[in-house]
Design a protein around this motif. Structure first.
Motif, short mmCIF file in Angstrom:
data_model
loop_
_atom_site.label_atom_id
_atom_site.label_comp_id
_atom_site.label_asym_id
_atom_site.label_seq_id
_atom_site.Cartn_x
_atom_site.Cartn_y
_atom_site.Cartn_z
N SER A 83 7.94 -1.95 12.67
CA SER A 83 9.09 -2.42 13.46
C SER A 83 9.56 -1.37 14.47
CB SER A 83 10.24 -2.81 12.53
OG SER A 83 10.65 -1.71 11.74
N PHE A 84 8.85 -0.27 14.57
CA PHE A 84 9.27 0.86 15.40
C PHE A 84 9.46 0.47 16.86
CE2 PHE A 84 9.05 4.98 17.46
CZ PHE A 84 9.58 5.87 16.54
N ARG A 85 8.46 -0.19 17.44
CA ARG A 85 8.53 -0.56 18.86
C ARG A 85 9.72 -1.49 19.12
NH1 ARG A 85 5.11 -0.68 23.42
NH2 ARG A 85 3.28 -0.06 22.20
N ALA A 86 9.89 -2.50 18.30
CA ALA A 86 10.97 -3.47 18.52
C ALA A 86 12.34 -2.80 18.41
CB ALA A 86 10.86 -4.62 17.52
N VAL A 87 12.52 -1.92 17.44
CA VAL A 87 13.80 -1.23 17.29
C VAL A 87 14.02 -0.29 18.47
CG1 VAL A 87 15.10 0.41 15.85
CG2 VAL A 87 13.85 -1.48 14.78
N LEU A 88 12.97 0.39 18.90
CA LEU A 88 13.06 1.29 20.05
C LEU A 88 13.44 0.53 21.32
CD1 LEU A 88 12.65 4.34 20.47
CD2 LEU A 88 10.29 3.83 21.11
N GLU A 89 12.84 -0.64 21.51
CA GLU A 89 13.17 -1.47 22.68
C GLU A 89 14.63 -1.89 22.65
OE1 GLU A 89 11.45 -2.21 25.34
OE2 GLU A 89 9.33 -1.95 24.82
N GLU A 90 15.14 -2.22 21.48
CA GLU A 90 16.55 -2.60 21.35
C GLU A 90 17.45 -1.39 21.61
OE1 GLU A 90 19.67 -4.55 18.14
OE2 GLU A 90 17.53 -4.64 17.70
N ALA A 91 17.07 -0.24 21.09
CA ALA A 91 17.86 0.98 21.28
C ALA A 91 17.89 1.39 22.75
CB ALA A 91 17.28 2.11 20.43
N LYS A 92 16.81 1.15 23.46
CA LYS A 92 16.68 1.53 24.88
C LYS A 92 17.84 1.00 25.71
CE LYS A 92 13.48 0.98 28.74
NZ LYS A 92 12.14 0.49 29.12
N THR A 93 18.33 -0.17 25.39
CA THR A 93 19.39 -0.79 26.18
C THR A 93 20.72 -0.04 26.05
OG1 THR A 93 20.02 -2.35 24.44
CG2 THR A 93 18.31 -3.08 25.98
N HIS A 94 20.85 0.82 25.05
CA HIS A 94 22.10 1.54 24.80
C HIS A 94 21.98 3.06 24.99
CE1 HIS A 94 23.35 -2.22 23.01
NE2 HIS A 94 22.34 -2.15 22.18
N LEU A 95 20.77 3.56 25.14
CA LEU A 95 20.52 5.01 25.14
C LEU A 95 20.74 5.63 26.51
CD1 LEU A 95 19.50 7.24 23.20
CD2 LEU A 95 17.20 6.78 24.04
N ARG A 96 21.51 6.73 26.53
CA ARG A 96 21.73 7.47 27.78
C ARG A 96 20.44 8.20 28.17
NH1 ARG A 96 25.35 11.64 26.60
NH2 ARG A 96 24.90 11.29 24.42
N PRO A 97 20.26 8.48 29.47
CA PRO A 97 19.06 9.21 29.91
C PRO A 97 18.98 10.59 29.27
CG PRO A 97 20.26 8.29 31.79
CD PRO A 97 21.12 8.09 30.57
N TRP A 98 17.77 11.03 29.04
CA TRP A 98 17.43 12.38 28.60
C TRP A 98 17.83 12.72 27.18
CZ3 TRP A 98 13.88 13.47 31.80
CH2 TRP A 98 13.97 13.06 33.12
N GLU A 122 6.11 5.96 25.79
CA GLU A 122 5.84 4.73 26.53
C GLU A 122 7.11 3.92 26.81
OE1 GLU A 122 3.79 0.49 25.47
OE2 GLU A 122 2.61 2.27 24.94
N VAL A 123 7.92 3.74 25.78
CA VAL A 123 9.12 2.91 25.90
C VAL A 123 10.27 3.65 26.58
CG1 VAL A 123 10.87 1.62 24.57
CG2 VAL A 123 8.46 1.50 23.90
N LEU A 124 10.34 4.97 26.36
CA LEU A 124 11.45 5.77 26.88
C LEU A 124 10.92 6.95 27.70
CD1 LEU A 124 13.57 5.95 23.61
CD2 LEU A 124 14.00 4.47 25.58
N PRO A 125 10.25 6.68 28.82
CA PRO A 125 9.71 7.79 29.61
C PRO A 125 10.85 8.72 30.07
CG PRO A 125 9.59 5.72 30.85
CD PRO A 125 10.05 5.38 29.46
N GLY A 126 10.57 10.01 30.02
CA GLY A 126 11.56 11.00 30.44
C GLY A 126 12.41 11.55 29.33
N HIS A 127 12.40 10.91 28.17
CA HIS A 127 13.17 11.43 27.03
C HIS A 127 12.33 12.47 26.30
CE1 HIS A 127 16.67 8.66 26.84
NE2 HIS A 127 15.87 7.90 27.57
N PRO A 128 12.93 13.61 25.96
CA PRO A 128 12.21 14.57 25.11
C PRO A 128 11.88 13.91 23.77
CG PRO A 128 14.18 15.57 26.07
CD PRO A 128 14.25 14.10 26.36
N VAL A 129 10.71 14.24 23.25
CA VAL A 129 10.22 13.60 22.02
C VAL A 129 9.89 14.67 20.99
CG1 VAL A 129 8.38 12.17 21.05
CG2 VAL A 129 9.23 11.70 23.36
N GLY A 130 10.26 14.39 19.74
CA GLY A 130 9.92 15.29 18.65
C GLY A 130 9.57 14.50 17.41
#
Length: 139
Positions: A83-98, A122-130
């Motif tokens: 469910s990672f991609r679907a939850v990430l897509e939903e979170a994207k609509t609320h997440l501030r840049p960077w 892929e879903v959140l280009p430009g966000h630091p990832v860890g």
């Protein structure tokens, strides 16, 4: 200023990480299951996944994803790989840049064979990832 952490996922590993983080930073955990949210907020326990383990009273839970994500200075993803991609897509609509996004999730997305960090990129280009990984010994 203390960083606010948002964590998506109310299973054993997500709840454990939220509990540890709550010692040092304000954190709100998102879970789909209203019973889990109520259990954490009312009884300071996640009886479904960590029965008998006391959680810090400062750990707050909600099933309102916007509430968790919109104010987060760091977003932690603790949902299963399926469910990672679907939850990430939903979170994207609320997440501030960077805002950095940290994955706790093991495994690959079945349809693409991608790691969770690759999905974040892929879903959140430009966000630091860890990633925070290791043997899951949540209990």
């Amino acid at each position: 200023m203390r960083l606010k952490v948002g964590l998506l996922g109310g299973g054993s590993w997500g709840t454990t990480v939220a509990s540890v983080v709550s010692r040092n930073a304000p954190i709100t955990l998102w879970a789909r299951d209203a019973e889990t949210v109520d259990d954490i907020n009312t009884h300071h326990e996640n009886r479904k996944y960590l029965p008998g383990i006391a959680l810090p009273p400062v750990l707050r839970a909600t099933n309102d994803m916007a509430e968790v994500v919109a104010g987060a200075d760091v977003l932690v993803m603790g949902v299963p790989s399926h469910s990672f991609r679907a939850v990430l897509e939903e979170a994207k609509t609320h997440l501030r840049p960077w805002v950095p996004v940290i994955s706790l999730t093991k495994g690959l997305e079945l349809s693409s064979g991608k790691r969770m960090t690759e999905l974040i990129e892929e879903v959140l280009p430009g966000h630091p990832v860890g990633v925070l990984t290791g043997p899951n010994l949540a209990r």
